[in-house]
Design a protein around this motif. Sequence first.
Motif, mmCIF file in Angstrom:
data_model
loop_
_atom_site.group_PDB
_atom_site.id
_atom_site.type_symbol
_atom_site.label_atom_id
_atom_site.label_comp_id
_atom_site.label_asym_id
_atom_site.label_seq_id
_atom_site.Cartn_x
_atom_site.Cartn_y
_atom_site.Cartn_z
ATOM 1 N N GLU A 33 0.867 -1.176 0.000
ATOM 2 C CA GLU A 33 0.000 0.000 0.000
ATOM 3 C C GLU A 33 0.902 1.224 0.000
ATOM 4 O OE1 GLU A 33 -2.536 2.528 3.220
ATOM 5 O OE2 GLU A 33 -2.783 0.344 3.294
ATOM 6 N N LEU A 34 0.820 2.014 -1.056
ATOM 7 C CA LEU A 34 1.563 3.275 -1.116
ATOM 8 C C LEU A 34 0.633 4.373 -0.628
ATOM 9 C CD1 LEU A 34 3.171 2.912 -4.667
ATOM 10 C CD2 LEU A 34 4.163 2.281 -2.449
ATOM 11 N N THR A 35 1.050 5.090 0.391
ATOM 12 C CA THR A 35 0.265 6.202 0.921
ATOM 13 C C THR A 35 0.986 7.489 0.570
ATOM 14 O OG1 THR A 35 -0.577 4.877 2.746
ATOM 15 C CG2 THR A 35 -0.696 7.264 2.993
ATOM 16 N N TYR A 36 0.288 8.331 -0.186
ATOM 17 C CA TYR A 36 0.829 9.630 -0.579
ATOM 18 C C TYR A 36 0.031 10.712 0.137
ATOM 19 C CZ TYR A 36 1.641 13.802 -3.341
ATOM 20 O OH TYR A 36 1.935 15.087 -3.734
ATOM 21 N N ASN A 37 0.674 11.370 1.096
ATOM 22 C CA ASN A 37 0.061 12.488 1.817
ATOM 23 C C ASN A 37 0.480 13.778 1.123
ATOM 24 O OD1 ASN A 37 -1.199 11.129 4.170
ATOM 25 N ND2 ASN A 37 0.899 10.442 4.485
ATOM 26 N N TYR A 38 -0.492 14.569 0.705
ATOM 27 C CA TYR A 38 -0.205 15.805 -0.019
ATOM 28 C C TYR A 38 0.659 16.722 0.854
ATOM 29 C CZ TYR A 38 -4.466 14.385 -2.610
ATOM 30 O OH TYR A 38 -5.429 13.709 -3.313
ATOM 31 N N ASN A 39 1.652 17.327 0.244
ATOM 32 C CA ASN A 39 2.511 18.327 0.897
ATOM 33 C C ASN A 39 3.185 17.835 2.179
ATOM 34 O OD1 ASN A 39 1.753 20.261 -1.099
ATOM 35 N ND2 ASN A 39 -0.152 20.566 0.014
ATOM 36 N N ALA A 40 3.489 16.570 2.244
ATOM 37 C CA ALA A 40 4.142 16.025 3.444
ATOM 38 C C ALA A 40 5.620 16.399 3.466
ATOM 39 C CB ALA A 40 4.006 14.507 3.477
ATOM 40 N N GLU A 41 6.141 16.555 4.653
ATOM 41 C CA GLU A 41 7.582 16.753 4.822
ATOM 42 C C GLU A 41 8.285 15.443 4.469
ATOM 43 O OE1 GLU A 41 9.187 19.598 5.745
ATOM 44 O OE2 GLU A 41 7.214 20.557 5.567
ATOM 45 N N PRO A 42 9.577 15.493 4.164
ATOM 46 C CA PRO A 42 10.292 14.239 3.874
ATOM 47 C C PRO A 42 10.156 13.253 5.039
ATOM 48 C CG PRO A 42 11.648 16.123 3.307
ATOM 49 C CD PRO A 42 10.431 16.659 4.032
#
Length: 126
Positions: A56-65
């Motif tokens: 499961e790839l979770t992409y959180n918008y505008n997340a810090e590294p």
Amino acid sequence: MNQQLVEICLRVRDLEATLDFYTNLFDFEVASRREFPENKFDLVYLNSPGSSVQIELTYNYNAEPYNVGNGFSHLGVTVSDLEKMHGVCKASAYETGDLRGLSGGTPSYFFVTDPDGYRIEVKRTK
């Protein structure tokens, strides 16, 4: 009680680069993709041929590294032609280690790093 491992979640910063890594360098397939703009995240589930465990790839918008940390080591993938896959990875833009063997034995694995810093151990199929 019957239990089964069904997924492993990785948080990613560049979803398209990560998808390219897993679907083009390896043979993972996108099983589903869900976008939640109101909650500012997307989920992509990847299938690996021959395995019931999904990534499961979770992409959180505008997340810090993200910091992968020192507690997580790697994911493991097996391939039928280790030397060929090593050549493919070495020719790619991804950080790829040398072929290695346990205790100096016959080479049986190597590591390649995905765009988010997660290491993948690539092993010869037994």
